[in-house]
Design a protein around this motif. Structure first.
Motif, PDB file in Angstrom:
ATOM      1  N   SER A   1       0.831  -1.209   0.000  1.00  0.00           N
ATOM      2  CA  SER A   1       0.000   0.000   0.000  1.00  0.00           C
ATOM      3  C   SER A   1       0.862   1.253   0.000  1.00  0.00           C
ATOM      4  O   SER A   1       0.572   2.221  -0.718  1.00  0.00           O
ATOM      5  N   LYS A   2       1.931   1.227   0.773  1.00  0.00           N
ATOM      6  CA  LYS A   2       2.835   2.372   0.840  1.00  0.00           C
ATOM      7  C   LYS A   2       3.508   2.597  -0.520  1.00  0.00           C
ATOM      8  O   LYS A   2       3.572   3.727  -1.009  1.00  0.00           O
ATOM      9  N   ARG A   3       3.995   1.515  -1.127  1.00  0.00           N
ATOM     10  CA  ARG A   3       4.641   1.627  -2.442  1.00  0.00           C
ATOM     11  C   ARG A   3       3.664   2.148  -3.497  1.00  0.00           C
ATOM     12  O   ARG A   3       4.007   3.007  -4.314  1.00  0.00           O
ATOM     13  N   ALA A   4       2.448   1.625  -3.483  1.00  0.00           N
ATOM     14  CA  ALA A   4       1.444   2.041  -4.465  1.00  0.00           C
ATOM     15  C   ALA A   4       1.092   3.517  -4.288  1.00  0.00           C
ATOM     16  O   ALA A   4       0.949   4.255  -5.278  1.00  0.00           O
ATOM     17  N   PHE A   5       0.958   3.942  -3.040  1.00  0.00           N
ATOM     18  CA  PHE A   5       0.646   5.353  -2.785  1.00  0.00           C
ATOM     19  C   PHE A   5       1.777   6.254  -3.262  1.00  0.00           C
ATOM     20  O   PHE A   5       1.545   7.279  -3.910  1.00  0.00           O
ATOM     21  N   GLU A   6       3.022   5.874  -2.947  1.00  0.00           N
ATOM     22  CA  GLU A   6       4.175   6.670  -3.355  1.00  0.00           C
ATOM     23  C   GLU A   6       4.289   6.736  -4.882  1.00  0.00           C
ATOM     24  O   GLU A   6       4.588   7.792  -5.447  1.00  0.00           O
ATOM     25  N   ASP A   7       4.036   5.613  -5.543  1.00  0.00           N
ATOM     26  CA  ASP A   7       4.089   5.592  -7.008  1.00  0.00           C
ATOM     27  C   ASP A   7       2.983   6.469  -7.590  1.00  0.00           C
ATOM     28  O   ASP A   7       3.210   7.205  -8.556  1.00  0.00           O
ATOM     29  N   GLY A   8       1.798   6.398  -7.016  1.00  0.00           N
ATOM     30  CA  GLY A   8       0.695   7.229  -7.488  1.00  0.00           C
ATOM     31  C   GLY A   8       0.970   8.709  -7.301  1.00  0.00           C
ATOM     32  O   GLY A   8       0.682   9.531  -8.177  1.00  0.00           O
ATOM     33  N   THR A   9       1.557   9.045  -6.158  1.00  0.00           N
ATOM     34  CA  THR A   9       1.900  10.447  -5.881  1.00  0.00           C
ATOM     35  C   THR A   9       2.962  10.950  -6.860  1.00  0.00           C
ATOM     36  O   THR A   9       2.844  12.062  -7.401  1.00  0.00           O
ATOM     37  N   ALA A  10       3.988  10.132  -7.079  1.00  0.00           N
ATOM     38  CA  ALA A  10       5.045  10.518  -8.019  1.00  0.00           C
ATOM     39  C   ALA A  10       4.480  10.677  -9.429  1.00  0.00           C
ATOM     40  O   ALA A  10       4.858  11.613 -10.156  1.00  0.00           O
ATOM     41  N   THR A  11       3.585   9.807  -9.811  1.00  0.00           N
ATOM     42  CA  THR A  11       2.971   9.894 -11.147  1.00  0.00           C
ATOM     43  C   THR A  11       2.138  11.159 -11.271  1.00  0.00           C
ATOM     44  O   THR A  11       2.158  11.836 -12.300  1.00  0.00           O
ATOM     45  N   PHE A  12       1.389  11.496 -10.217  1.00  0.00           N
ATOM     46  CA  PHE A  12       0.584  12.716 -10.240  1.00  0.00           C
ATOM     47  C   PHE A  12       1.477  13.946 -10.419  1.00  0.00           C
ATOM     48  O   PHE A  12       1.145  14.858 -11.181  1.00  0.00           O
ATOM     49  N   GLU A  13       2.618  13.945  -9.720  1.00  0.00           N
ATOM     50  CA  GLU A  13       3.553  15.067  -9.862  1.00  0.00           C
ATOM     51  C   GLU A  13       4.088  15.156 -11.292  1.00  0.00           C
ATOM     52  O   GLU A  13       4.237  16.256 -11.838  1.00  0.00           O
ATOM     53  N   LYS A  14       4.375  14.000 -11.890  1.00  0.00           N
ATOM     54  CA  LYS A  14       4.840  14.002 -13.282  1.00  0.00           C
ATOM     55  C   LYS A  14       3.752  14.521 -14.214  1.00  0.00           C
ATOM     56  O   LYS A  14       4.031  15.272 -15.153  1.00  0.00           O
ATOM     57  N   LEU A  15       2.506  14.088 -13.948  1.00  0.00           N
ATOM     58  CA  LEU A  15       1.394  14.550 -14.785  1.00  0.00           C
ATOM     59  C   LEU A  15       1.203  16.054 -14.671  1.00  0.00           C
ATOM     60  O   LEU A  15       0.896  16.730 -15.659  1.00  0.00           O
ATOM     61  N   ALA A  16       1.373  16.572 -13.462  1.00  0.00           N
ATOM     62  CA  ALA A  16       1.209  18.010 -13.258  1.00  0.00           C
ATOM     63  C   ALA A  16       2.267  18.791 -14.034  1.00  0.00           C
ATOM     64  O   ALA A  16       2.024  19.935 -14.457  1.00  0.00           O
ATOM     65  N   GLY A  17       3.420  18.186 -14.252  1.00  0.00           N
ATOM     66  CA  GLY A  17       4.501  18.861 -14.971  1.00  0.00           C
ATOM     67  C   GLY A  17       4.553  18.529 -16.455  1.00  0.00           C
ATOM     68  O   GLY A  17       5.480  18.962 -17.149  1.00  0.00           O
ATOM     69  N   ALA A  18       3.607  17.759 -16.939  1.00  0.00           N
ATOM     70  CA  ALA A  18       3.609  17.361 -18.349  1.00  0.00           C
ATOM     71  C   ALA A  18       3.439  18.586 -19.248  1.00  0.00           C
ATOM     72  O   ALA A  18       2.642  19.478 -18.973  1.00  0.00           O
TER      73      ALA A  18
END
Length: 109
Positions: free
Chosen positions: A41-58
């Protein structure tokens, strides 16, 4: 008469020992499963957060689509791997917890 009482006492102690081993194995296995699920759960949350940050910077729609596709593929593969791992842990839980009971039945015969 005393022999029978001592046999009865020994039989009772054997059953208590078997029950303690059974619940000890059961408890350790459940703790391992809970720890694994927490880590996932921790890994999935961290990956989702990192992906959201990447999407925000797309910078483009294509880049955002690529980021999202990569995340979806990674998340699916991670999920399937986690299900396989947890399934194996449940199988081991059942096997390990049953061992003391099986041994008691074999000794009782």
């Amino acid at each position: 008469m005393i022999n029978n009482f001592q046999d009865f006492q020994k039989f009772g102690q054997t059953n208590v020992d078997t029950a303690v081993k059974f619940f000890g194995e059961w408890n350790k296995s459940w703790q391992a499963i809970a720890a694994e699920m927490t880590d996932y759960s921790k890994r999935a949350f961290e990956d989702g957060t990192a992906t959201f940050e990447k999407l925000a910077g797309a910078k483009s729609l294509e880049q955002a689509f690529e980021i999202q596709s990569s995340f979806a593929k990674r998340a699916y593969e991670d999920y399937v791997a986690q299900l396989t791992k947890i399934g194996g842990m449940y199988t081991n839980l059942a096997k390990d917890a049953y061992k003391p009971v099986e041994k008691a039945f074999q000794n009782g015969r």
